[in-house]
Design a protein around this motif. Structure first.
Motif, PDB file in Angstrom:
ATOM      1  N   ARG A  78      -2.274  46.201  56.999  1.00 18.97           N
ATOM      2  CA  ARG A  78      -1.266  45.168  57.277  1.00 18.97           C
ATOM      3  C   ARG A  78      -0.260  45.069  56.144  1.00 18.97           C
ATOM      4  O   ARG A  78       0.933  44.823  56.375  1.00 18.97           O
ATOM      5  N   GLN A  79      -0.707  45.240  54.889  1.00 25.41           N
ATOM      6  CA  GLN A  79       0.212  45.203  53.764  1.00 25.41           C
ATOM      7  C   GLN A  79       1.273  46.286  53.888  1.00 25.41           C
ATOM      8  O   GLN A  79       2.414  46.102  53.471  1.00 25.41           O
ATOM      9  N   ARG A  80       0.907  47.406  54.465  1.00 21.06           N
ATOM     10  CA  ARG A  80       1.841  48.520  54.610  1.00 21.06           C
ATOM     11  C   ARG A  80       2.654  48.454  55.890  1.00 21.06           C
ATOM     12  O   ARG A  80       3.513  49.288  56.131  1.00 21.06           O
ATOM     13  N   GLY A  81       2.343  47.478  56.734  1.00 23.31           N
ATOM     14  CA  GLY A  81       3.052  47.387  58.000  1.00 23.31           C
ATOM     15  C   GLY A  81       2.654  48.449  58.995  1.00 23.31           C
ATOM     16  O   GLY A  81       3.407  48.745  59.927  1.00 23.31           O
ATOM     17  N   GLU A  82       1.435  49.006  58.851  1.00 22.41           N
ATOM     18  CA  GLU A  82       0.979  50.055  59.754  1.00 22.41           C
ATOM     19  C   GLU A  82       0.363  49.431  60.991  1.00 22.41           C
ATOM     20  O   GLU A  82      -0.235  48.349  60.929  1.00 22.41           O
ATOM     21  N   SER A 100       1.939  37.816  50.259  1.00 23.15           N
ATOM     22  CA  SER A 100       1.962  38.991  49.395  1.00 23.15           C
ATOM     23  C   SER A 100       2.502  38.603  48.027  1.00 23.15           C
ATOM     24  O   SER A 100       3.432  37.795  47.922  1.00 23.15           O
ATOM     25  N   ARG A 123       9.726  46.805  52.836  1.00 19.11           N
ATOM     26  CA  ARG A 123       8.371  46.650  53.369  1.00 19.11           C
ATOM     27  C   ARG A 123       8.005  45.185  53.536  1.00 19.11           C
ATOM     28  O   ARG A 123       7.472  44.765  54.567  1.00 19.11           O
ATOM     29  N   GLY A 161       9.104  43.124  56.550  1.00 19.48           N
ATOM     30  CA  GLY A 161       8.413  43.318  57.812  1.00 19.48           C
ATOM     31  C   GLY A 161       7.265  42.354  58.033  1.00 19.48           C
ATOM     32  O   GLY A 161       6.781  42.234  59.167  1.00 19.48           O
ATOM     33  N   GLY A 162       6.825  41.656  56.986  1.00 14.54           N
ATOM     34  CA  GLY A 162       5.673  40.772  57.143  1.00 14.54           C
ATOM     35  C   GLY A 162       5.860  39.385  56.586  1.00 14.54           C
ATOM     36  O   GLY A 162       4.914  38.604  56.541  1.00 14.54           O
TER      37      GLY A 162
END
Length: 334
Positions: free
Chosen positions: A164-168, A223, A240, A243-244
């Motif tokens: 989730r941190q990477r937006g995957e 984050s 990045r 995105g979150g």
């Protein structure tokens, strides 16, 4: 998972004797099986004297060497005089996906806390930095996920968190993530920008202040991070984070030094400027300090996220964040 430019760091905390080292050692083979390259930074009260492979480190240091390095085809080891912060060691593992920090209870990093009665019955770290509580007791704490004391459960949690941190995207068939608790504000990310703090030469004083202010105002800090004044790295990280998070705040890196580049990185990452907001923040800062006239911070929008550059002075951050959050209001979507 492919290694990130900057590895994510998670501190494994808990009272002495609670089993932090055993949990980390149990996690490592499982994270490796999940293709997550993991490094460990462990702090101890005193390093035991002893030789390095192929060199007598203590003898060389006592003779006046700044440090010693030795390596062969499989390993490398460096010993230096003096103490460094954990961010310095994290920066040594740029090819890692994840760095597990053992201890660092009062640091800025996101944390897993081991709670095991009768050794401990509460978290020893700041609850606002907790990702989850790991326990073998039937209770929950602080409104964060509770994980069983099982390397498998903790590994699965860290794998999902890193994704989730990477937006995957979540893998096919994965259960949906638990809904986030309701907040008065929205999701915020804090990115500290400092060459000295990133190199471990001094602690990051501004980032934790920003986190406390956001938490106190009802925002959920999803984050936190620390990067040097590197325009490319900052721009990539800001893209990045947008995105979150609904609000992305950088602290530091917006002065007149030729290395300060947080405003430029924000412009690289964003699509539209919000000049009125940056002007209002600068005016509020001017009432506190003449240093405001030298500030180059900007406010930008990328997609549905607002990026705001704030100074790295912890003394003025609470007032500036109060102005910012009052202007943003409860509507966290831009």
């Amino acid at each position: 998972m492919r290694g990130a430019t900057v590895p994510r760091a998670v501190a494994v905390c808990g009272a002495p004797g609670v089993g932090k080292s055993a949990l980390i050692e149990g996690l490592l083979p499982l994270l490796r099986a999940a293709r997550i390259r993991t490094a460990v930074v462990r702090r101890t009260k005193a390093l035991a004297p002893g030789p390095l492979p192929g060199a007598e480190a203590d003898r060389l240091l006592a003779a006046g060497a700044l440090g010693c390095a030795v390596y062969d085809e499989r390993r490398s080891l460096v010993v230096r005089q003096g103490c460094a912060a954990e961010s310095h060691f994290i920066s040594q593992f740029r090819d890692a996906d994840l760095v597990l920090l053992e201890g660092f209870d009062h640091s800025f990093w996101p944390k897993l806390e081991l709670v095991r009665p009768p050794v401990s019955d509460r978290a020893v770290c700041d609850p606002s930095t907790l990702l989850a509580v790991v326990t073998d007791a039937p209770f929950s704490l602080y409104g964060v996920p509770t994980l069983p004391l099982s390397p498998g459960a903790v590994s699965a949690f860290l794998t999902g968190w890193l994704r989730r941190q990477r937006g995957e995207p979540e893998p096919a068939g994965a259960p949906p993530a638990a809904p986030a608790p309701a907040d008065r504000g929205g999701r915020a990310a804090v990115l500290s920008v400092s060459d000295a703090a990133y190199a471990g030469e001094r602690p990051d004083a501004a980032g934790p202040v920003a986190v406390r202010c956001l938490n106190g105002a009802g925002w959920r800090v999803v984050s936190t991070g620390l990067l040097p004044c590197d325009r490319a790295m900052l721009g990539a990280e800001l893209r990045r984070l947008c995105g979150g998070a609904d609000l992305v705040i950088t602290v530091g890196g917006c002065g007149l030094s030729r290395w300060d580049c947080a405003p430029e990185a924000a412009c690289d990452a964003a699509e539209r400027a919000v000049p009125g907001l940056s002007a209002a923040l600068r005016a509020g800062w001017l009432a506190l300090s003449q240093n405001a006239v030298l500030d180059r911070g900007t406010a930008m929008i990328r997609g549905g996220a607002l990026i705001v550059n704030l100074p790295g002075d912890p003394a003025v951050l609470p007032a500036l964040l109060e102005t910012l959050l009052a202007a943003v209001g409860d509507n966290a979507v831009f």
